[in-house]
Design a protein around this motif. Sequence first.
Motif, short mmCIF file in Angstrom:
data_model
loop_
_atom_site.label_atom_id
_atom_site.label_comp_id
_atom_site.label_asym_id
_atom_site.label_seq_id
_atom_site.Cartn_x
_atom_site.Cartn_y
_atom_site.Cartn_z
N LEU A 87 0.83 -1.20 0.00
CA LEU A 87 0.00 0.00 0.00
C LEU A 87 0.87 1.26 0.00
O LEU A 87 0.54 2.24 -0.69
CB LEU A 87 -0.95 0.00 1.20
N LEU A 88 1.97 1.22 0.73
CA LEU A 88 2.88 2.38 0.73
C LEU A 88 3.44 2.64 -0.67
O LEU A 88 3.53 3.79 -1.10
CB LEU A 88 4.05 2.15 1.71
N GLU A 135 2.29 3.80 16.13
CA GLU A 135 2.09 3.37 17.52
C GLU A 135 2.99 2.19 17.87
O GLU A 135 3.63 2.18 18.93
CB GLU A 135 0.63 2.97 17.74
N LEU A 136 3.04 1.21 16.98
CA LEU A 136 3.86 0.03 17.22
C LEU A 136 5.35 0.38 17.28
O LEU A 136 6.07 -0.06 18.17
CB LEU A 136 3.60 -1.01 16.13
N ALA A 137 5.80 1.19 16.32
CA ALA A 137 7.21 1.60 16.31
C ALA A 137 7.56 2.38 17.57
O ALA A 137 8.64 2.20 18.15
CB ALA A 137 7.51 2.42 15.06
N ASN A 138 6.65 3.22 18.02
CA ASN A 138 6.86 3.98 19.24
C ASN A 138 6.96 3.06 20.45
O ASN A 138 7.85 3.21 21.30
CB ASN A 138 5.74 5.01 19.43
N THR A 139 6.08 2.07 20.52
CA THR A 139 6.09 1.12 21.63
C THR A 139 7.41 0.35 21.66
O THR A 139 8.04 0.22 22.72
CB THR A 139 4.91 0.13 21.52
N LEU A 157 -4.77 2.69 4.43
CA LEU A 157 -3.37 3.04 4.58
C LEU A 157 -3.16 4.07 5.68
O LEU A 157 -2.21 3.97 6.47
CB LEU A 157 -2.80 3.55 3.25
N GLU A 158 -4.06 5.02 5.78
CA GLU A 158 -3.97 6.00 6.88
C GLU A 158 -4.06 5.30 8.23
O GLU A 158 -3.32 5.62 9.16
CB GLU A 158 -5.08 7.05 6.75
N GLN A 159 -4.96 4.33 8.34
CA GLN A 159 -5.10 3.58 9.60
C GLN A 159 -3.85 2.74 9.87
O GLN A 159 -3.38 2.66 11.01
CB GLN A 159 -6.34 2.69 9.55
N LEU A 160 -3.31 2.12 8.82
CA LEU A 160 -2.09 1.33 9.00
C LEU A 160 -0.90 2.21 9.36
O LEU A 160 -0.05 1.80 10.15
CB LEU A 160 -1.81 0.50 7.75
N ASP A 161 -0.84 3.42 8.78
CA ASP A 161 0.21 4.37 9.16
C ASP A 161 0.15 4.66 10.65
O ASP A 161 1.17 4.63 11.34
CB ASP A 161 0.05 5.70 8.40
#
Length: 116
Positions: free
Chosen positions: A21-22, A98-102, A89-93
């Motif tokens: 999607l990206l 969030e995941l990368a931050n965690t 894609l906006e939701q996956l972004d």
Amino acid sequence: MANADNTKSQMRKGMLEYCILLLLRHQSMYANDIISRLKEADMIVVEGTLYPLLNRLKRDRWLKYEWQESRQGPPRKYYSLTDEGEQALEQLDASWNELANTVSILQNSYRTLTEK
């Protein structure tokens, strides 16, 4: 080591949909172009994996395609995002951020604990 390899493989599979999607966010692409761009980013994908995923994303109405004439043979199917695909894609972004931050927080908290 086999368990780590399996986990790595599962992580890559989970990210593949998002990466496709990206790639299609700003331009339509032919399947072989998608594979090439993923390989350039060190995500190895084969046609046998990509085509079923593209078909599923089309069934889910996240992708559409159009046939374009090719100078090197038969017409090619070029994939692009639909409006629903843009929203997904906006939701996956947001989920990725969030995941990368965690993960970053957990990595840094461990480093902080071991430095004390």
